[in-house]
Design an enzyme around this catalytic site. Structure first.
Site, short mmCIF file in Angstrom:
data_model
loop_
_atom_site.label_atom_id
_atom_site.label_comp_id
_atom_site.label_asym_id
_atom_site.label_seq_id
_atom_site.Cartn_x
_atom_site.Cartn_y
_atom_site.Cartn_z
N ASP A 41 0.77 -0.98 -0.23
CA ASP A 41 0.00 -0.39 -0.23
C ASP A 41 0.99 1.28 -0.10
OD1 ASP A 41 1.07 -0.29 2.63
OD2 ASP A 41 -1.08 -0.85 3.15
N ASN B 148 -8.04 -3.97 14.03
CA ASN B 148 -9.44 -3.60 13.81
C ASN B 148 -9.06 -5.01 12.79
OD1 ASN B 148 -8.12 -2.76 11.47
ND2 ASN B 148 -9.73 -1.01 11.33
N HIS C 195 -7.13 -5.09 10.70
CA HIS C 195 -7.56 -4.99 8.44
C HIS C 195 -6.09 -5.74 8.08
CE1 HIS C 195 -4.92 -0.83 9.56
NE2 HIS C 195 -3.88 -1.80 9.59
N GLU D 57 -10.24 -1.98 4.78
CA GLU D 57 -10.24 -1.78 6.49
C GLU D 57 -11.82 -3.06 6.68
OE1 GLU D 57 -8.77 -0.13 8.33
OE2 GLU D 57 -8.30 2.06 7.94
P1 PGA Z 1 1.89 -2.21 13.00
O1 PGA Z 1 0.74 -1.94 11.84
O2 PGA Z 1 3.09 -3.54 12.40
O3 PGA Z 1 2.46 -1.26 12.36
O4 PGA Z 1 1.20 -2.40 13.96
C1 PGA Z 1 -0.24 -3.20 11.15
C2 PGA Z 1 -1.39 -2.81 10.29
O5 PGA Z 1 -1.88 -1.92 10.66
O6 PGA Z 1 -1.22 -3.44 9.69
#
Ligand code: PGA
Length: 249
Positions: A67, A136, A138, A143
């Site tokens: 992304d 959450n 994702h 999302e």
């Molecule tokens: P993080 O994010 O590694 O910064 O916790 C993971 C994600 O949101 O997929």
């Protein structure tokens, strides 16, 4: 799902890096799907350490990232282009024209999404996709509510995701509101998936993933439950929400 339970973030990163290194030795022109955020930093650190010790060459490897934020130039300090340069690409021998991220500044974001999916297909698909998970549930920036057959698309980030990522920006309001992300369908086409999860903040998400076998778009990571080759590496803190007995995986 193959579950590897480890002590801490360091062990998680080491084992994840070893799996990637093994693949690159077996298939020097592998297509690696890469992720950004806090979780993969230790894995990239371990890959760089192995490279500097003379271990592994990435000259034939191709990489595609999950992304990128909409509206951030590749050179922006908070772009995922910059993150990948700083964490990995500047430190290994992968050629400049063999690593790919979506372009969040493209004139037509819709066209860029279609182009990105076609580009991944033209590389022969992803051999191994490295993934984190959001609080959450994702995956990438998919999302809750994202269809499981989605290709690369534009997303409006949820307030919880913008809040979680505010730590990388000066102010929460500086976190872009939109991003381009590989879709869940794009991710599921990967031949193998390596999901790394660390820290107590992820304990609820991991609990849902491992204790509720129902697949639902409300919890994007549940899409992984039917993929034939997923390895989860999770540390003790991330596993802390799970009962010690009667785990159903
Ligand atoms: P993080 O994010 O590694 O910064 O916790 C993971 C994600 O949101 O997929």
């Amino acid at each position: 799902m193959n579950v590897i339970s480890v002590k801490d973030e360091k062990e998680m990163s080491q084992i994840a890096a070893e799996k990637i290194i093994r693949l690159v030795h077996e298939k020097p022109d592998a297509v690696l799907g890469l992720a950004t955020g806090g979780t993969p930093e230790g894995t990239y650190h371990a890959l760089v350490a192995d490279y500097q010790a003379g271990g592994t060459s990435y000259r034939k490897v191709r990489t595609v990232n999950l992304d990128e934020y909409v509206g951030l130039d590749p050179e922006h300090p908070n772009s995922y282009h910059t993150y990948m340069q700083e964490q990995l690409f500047n430190h290994i021998d992968i050629p400049e024209d063999q690593h790919f991220l979506p372009d969040g500044t493209a004139a037509s974001l819709e066209y860029e999404c279609r182009r990105y999916d076609k580009m991944i297909d033209s590389l022969g698909g992803i051999d191994l996709q490295l993934l984190g998970i959001g609080e959450n549930g994702h995956i990438g920036f998919n999302e809750p509510g994202t269809p499981f057959d989605s290709g690369t698309h534009v997303v409006t980030l949820t307030p919880s995701t913008r809040h979680a990522n505010a730590r990388f920006f000066g102010k929460p309001e500086d976190v872009p509101e939109r991003a381009l992300t590989m879709g869940i369908g794009t991710i599921l086409k990967s031949k193998s998936i390596l999901l790394i999860v660390s820290g107590e903040k992820k304990a609820d998400a991991l609990y849902f993933l491992l204790n509720d076998p129902e697949q639902t778009v409300r919890f994007p990571a549940s899409a992984l439950l039917t993929h034939p080759d997923v390895t989860l590496i999770a540390d003790r803190a991330a596993m802390s929400g799970l009962p010690l007995k009667g785990r159903n995986y």
